[in-house]
Design a protein around this motif. Sequence first.
Motif, PDB file in Angstrom:
ATOM      1  N   VAL A  69       0.825  -1.206   0.000  1.00 35.39           N
ATOM      2  CA  VAL A  69       0.000   0.000   0.000  1.00 35.39           C
ATOM      3  C   VAL A  69       0.858   1.254   0.000  1.00 35.39           C
ATOM      4  N   ASP A  70       2.000   1.207   0.691  1.00 34.22           N
ATOM      5  CA  ASP A  70       2.865   2.384   0.784  1.00 34.22           C
ATOM      6  C   ASP A  70       3.707   2.619  -0.465  1.00 34.22           C
ATOM      7  N   LEU A  71       3.755   1.639  -1.379  1.00 29.90           N
ATOM      8  CA  LEU A  71       4.533   1.820  -2.597  1.00 29.90           C
ATOM      9  C   LEU A  71       3.911   2.884  -3.496  1.00 29.90           C
ATOM     10  N   LYS A  72       4.736   3.414  -4.383  1.00 30.40           N
ATOM     11  CA  LYS A  72       4.226   4.355  -5.359  1.00 30.40           C
ATOM     12  C   LYS A  72       3.340   3.646  -6.370  1.00 30.40           C
ATOM     13  N   TRP A  73       2.523   4.434  -7.055  1.00 27.46           N
ATOM     14  CA  TRP A  73       1.532   3.850  -7.944  1.00 27.46           C
ATOM     15  C   TRP A  73       2.168   3.036  -9.067  1.00 27.46           C
ATOM     16  N   PHE A  80       0.913  -5.600  -9.366  1.00 26.25           N
ATOM     17  CA  PHE A  80      -0.439  -6.100  -9.622  1.00 26.25           C
ATOM     18  C   PHE A  80      -0.476  -6.927 -10.906  1.00 26.25           C
ATOM     19  N   VAL A  81       0.080  -6.394 -11.978  1.00 22.59           N
ATOM     20  CA  VAL A  81       0.091  -7.112 -13.258  1.00 22.59           C
ATOM     21  C   VAL A  81       1.007  -8.326 -13.177  1.00 22.59           C
ATOM     22  N   ILE A 164      -7.691 -16.304  -3.432  1.00 23.55           N
ATOM     23  CA  ILE A 164      -6.810 -15.631  -2.473  1.00 23.55           C
ATOM     24  C   ILE A 164      -6.059 -14.481  -3.139  1.00 23.55           C
ATOM     25  N   VAL A 165      -5.549 -14.722  -4.345  1.00 28.68           N
ATOM     26  CA  VAL A 165      -4.828 -13.673  -5.066  1.00 28.68           C
ATOM     27  C   VAL A 165      -5.756 -12.504  -5.377  1.00 28.68           C
ATOM     28  N   ASN A 166      -6.969 -12.803  -5.802  1.00 26.76           N
ATOM     29  CA  ASN A 166      -7.931 -11.736  -6.093  1.00 26.76           C
ATOM     30  C   ASN A 166      -8.240 -10.909  -4.847  1.00 26.76           C
ATOM     31  N   GLY A 171      -7.985  -6.038  -2.698  1.00 25.53           N
ATOM     32  CA  GLY A 171      -8.029  -5.327  -1.428  1.00 25.53           C
ATOM     33  C   GLY A 171      -6.923  -4.299  -1.306  1.00 25.53           C
ATOM     34  N   CYS A 172      -5.738  -4.653  -1.769  1.00 25.48           N
ATOM     35  CA  CYS A 172      -4.621  -3.705  -1.740  1.00 25.48           C
ATOM     36  C   CYS A 172      -4.903  -2.489  -2.614  1.00 25.48           C
TER      37      CYS A 172
END
Length: 416
Positions: A69-73, A80-81, A164-166, A171-172
């Motif tokens: 969550v704290d990482l940059k976009w 994510f990809v 679980i991955v989804n 959620g992140c």
Amino acid sequence: MEQDVESPSIIRQPKLPKQAREDLPKQLAEMDRAKRIQRYVQKDGKCNVHHGNVRETYRYLTDIFTTLVDLKWRFNLFIFVLVYTVTWLFFGFMWWLIAYLRGDLDHIADNQWTPCVNNLNGFVSAFLFSIETETTIGYGYRVITDKCPEGIVLLLVQSVLGSIVNAFMVGCMFVKISQPKKRAETLVFSTNAVISMRDGRLCLMFRVGDLRNSHIVEASIRAKLIKSKQTKEGEFIPLNQTDINVGYNTGDDRLFLVSPLIICHEINQNSPFWDISQAHLAKEELEIVVILEGMVEATGMTCQARSSYVSSEIKWGYRFTPVLTLEDGFYEVDYNSFHDIYETNTPACSAKELADMTNRSRLPLTWSLASKLSQQGLPESEQECQETKTSLDEQVKSPQTERNGEITNMESESKV
């Protein structure tokens, strides 16, 4: 025959007035000093602190969700990809491996052969079947048969791991999108803080406001003084943090932030500014960090806005310009004047010296001669403070003197 020789032109600087020439070095020194002051918190609320030589980096992996969550976009989208691509490729390889070990790839054109997955003829088709299984698309062209128990087990494993991955990645992304950091952009602080008299006491004040119509619920304000100090034992404490009371005892720190509010800190004996005068403040290297916290009305998440004031941004002898006006049926806030201040009559001495002079003025008549003699040795700042206080007292006492005169006349008439 004489020749004209061109002399080089001499550029003469315009002569400044004496007062301007005397004030110029002081202004340049103040500008240079303001540049040299290192902020602990920037004006936009970002903390000017960098963590270096962190050896226990494994601690970031123990809380992998917060780390993501704290990482940059850009890094967050890349991860994510990457996670989805890796899982699809891994299970696509597993489906291809099952087909290869069972010999399904050797009996593609054999109608009598029952494969593990119908119409699976290579790694590309196995990769597409993996995507259809994990995303539950189900086109119907490729389907698992009941003659393949190992394929059934793999299907169950991929379905569970895919869920679980989804849940983890979606959620992140949801938490990162709904972070209330951008809500703090519409919470504004005044550019400068001011020190002036309020109800007969020196007060440090700054202004806060909310630009949105959706309000901050349960808003509270607090302030910290950031200043290095040295203890009596000789220990040096860099960037020592001291609480500044902005109404904690009276409940004034809990705000109803519908319109801009002026936050007031009374400089008393418990204040860190008790011994600081106007001349002393200009030489101090300090920083006031103000923190506004509350819950966003739309999402219910906690929001925090921060700002800071260095010594050059604390204006002595000023007040804030009013911004709230009464219109036809409503109140209007003029944010063009939100940062405006105007000069007012304020003693240049510290709050401690002002309190001492107030106490001396209340002494009996027998002490007046000693107080007069002691005032002759006062410094210039205290003399100015005494003159300012005397003028303020005369303005307060003048109507009282008129009333006393009227009462005396009435008493004399009654006696006659």
